[in-house]
Design a protein around this motif. Sequence first.
Motif: not given
Length: 134
Positions: A1-22
């Motif tokens: 469960m902690r891994l899933r939460q960490l992935i969510g923090e990195v990938a969702l609504d993050s600077s990484l996701s906004r970079l993907g949007c750009r």
Amino acid sequence: MRLRQLIGEVALDSSLSRLGCRFATAVALLYGAPLSVGRIERHDGMIVLHGLPKWAFKRGGVCIGRVYLTDTNVSSRVLRHELRHVRQWERYGMLFPVLYFLAGSNPLKNRFEIEAGLADGNYVRTGGGRRKAS
């Protein structure tokens, strides 16, 4: 469960996701701008490219990153629907096209179309199937 939460923090609504949007926005502009014979305008942070040929997108138009590619499908309701897709791009980044594909091509069952608002997206039932009205 902690891994899933960490992935969510990195990938969702993050600077990484906004970079993907750009990145998706840049790709959409490179694809759509040369094909557009209509206006190019901004709408609440979304870039709307009018006048694209029908073969350039499915249904009434397509949102890629912050760019909405269409021919003439620009009612206020449709633009509201597409702005919700922009928000999805910001949340999921480059995961969004994969997740959208996995959600299926039937807009009446696709969670991203439902979330964006089926009525605003002008999705209607027809006698034997479903379509997006122009």
